[in-house]
Design a protein around this motif. Structure first.
Motif, PDB file in Angstrom:
ATOM      1  N   TYR A  11       0.845  -1.179   0.000  1.00  0.00           N
ATOM      2  CA  TYR A  11       0.000   0.000   0.000  1.00  0.00           C
ATOM      3  C   TYR A  11       0.885   1.235   0.000  1.00  0.00           C
ATOM      4  N   GLU A  15      -2.545   6.144   0.099  1.00  0.00           N
ATOM      5  CA  GLU A  15      -3.710   5.301   0.340  1.00  0.00           C
ATOM      6  C   GLU A  15      -3.933   5.110   1.835  1.00  0.00           C
ATOM      7  N   LEU A  16      -2.854   4.898   2.572  1.00  0.00           N
ATOM      8  CA  LEU A  16      -2.940   4.740   4.027  1.00  0.00           C
ATOM      9  C   LEU A  16      -3.563   5.982   4.667  1.00  0.00           C
ATOM     10  N   LYS A  17      -3.140   7.155   4.223  1.00  0.00           N
ATOM     11  CA  LYS A  17      -3.631   8.419   4.804  1.00  0.00           C
ATOM     12  C   LYS A  17      -5.137   8.601   4.632  1.00  0.00           C
ATOM     13  N   HIS A  19      -7.363   6.364   5.136  1.00  0.00           N
ATOM     14  CA  HIS A  19      -8.072   5.519   6.102  1.00  0.00           C
ATOM     15  C   HIS A  19      -7.803   6.038   7.514  1.00  0.00           C
ATOM     16  N   ASN A  20      -8.392   7.188   7.797  1.00  0.00           N
ATOM     17  CA  ASN A  20      -8.107   7.874   9.054  1.00  0.00           C
ATOM     18  C   ASN A  20      -9.362   8.255   9.829  1.00  0.00           C
ATOM     19  N   TRP A  26      -6.743   2.557   9.318  1.00  0.00           N
ATOM     20  CA  TRP A  26      -5.546   1.787   9.025  1.00  0.00           C
ATOM     21  C   TRP A  26      -4.368   2.473   9.697  1.00  0.00           C
ATOM     22  N   HIS A  28       0.152   2.035  10.270  1.00  0.00           N
ATOM     23  CA  HIS A  28       1.312   1.221   9.935  1.00  0.00           C
ATOM     24  C   HIS A  28       2.269   1.229  11.113  1.00  0.00           C
ATOM     25  N   ILE A  33       1.111  -2.789   7.400  1.00  0.00           N
ATOM     26  CA  ILE A  33      -0.169  -2.073   7.388  1.00  0.00           C
ATOM     27  C   ILE A  33      -1.232  -2.931   8.073  1.00  0.00           C
ATOM     28  N   ASP A  35      -5.381  -3.003   9.316  1.00  0.00           N
ATOM     29  CA  ASP A  35      -6.729  -2.449   9.297  1.00  0.00           C
ATOM     30  C   ASP A  35      -7.325  -2.726  10.678  1.00  0.00           C
ATOM     31  N   LEU A  83       3.783  -1.436   3.796  1.00  0.00           N
ATOM     32  CA  LEU A  83       3.989  -0.133   3.189  1.00  0.00           C
ATOM     33  C   LEU A  83       4.902  -0.315   1.984  1.00  0.00           C
TER      34      LEU A  83
END
Length: 133
Positions: A11, A15-17, A19-20, A26, A28, A33, A35, A83
């Motif tokens: 990921y 993309e991670l940012k 999911h906040n 999410w 890390h 990573i 969920d 990541l």
């Protein structure tokens, strides 16, 4: 997550940012990573702790708390990938505090006997000094 490197799902940081939130959280931890959306309400420290870290790097916060071996094992349930190598940063090894831990018997010795002897010695010297003058 799959075992072989070819099957690892990567990921990107962007993309991670995304999911906040409480609907999709999410984090890390050391380039892995997770969920944690379904774990929010079960987290012993409360959902807010995870929501604060959602969408970002929770490595330092996770390490600072000193999670148990069971808690570290539990993270595997929420692992969804890694990541992307281009988004990784070098992490320093967690620093161990410079603490001297005395064994229980020596702790008692140093905590009570030595200060008591020192106190009696000072009292005796003061008494000798005071009676001479």
């Amino acid at each position: 997550m799959a075992e072989s490197p070819e099957e690892v799902k990567y990921y990107r940081l962007e993309e991670l940012k995304q999911h906040n939130s409480g609907r999709s959280a999410w984090i890390h931890i050391h380039d892995k990573i997770y969920d944690v959306t379904k774990f929010l309400e079960e987290h012993p420290g409360g959902a807010e702790v995870l929501k604060e870290q959602a969408g970002g790097d929770a490595s330092e916060a996770f390490d600072d708390v000193g999670h148990s071996t069971d808690a570290r094992e539990m993270t595997k349930r929420y692992l969804i990938g890694e990541l992307h190598p281009d988004d990784r940063t070098a992490f320093e090894e967690p620093k161990k505090p410079n603490v001297i831990i005395l064994e229980s018997e020596s702790s008692w010795w140093y905590s009570w006997i030595i200060p008591a002897i020192a106190g009696m010695s000072v009292a005796l010297l003061y008494r000798l000094y005071a009676t001479d003058h």
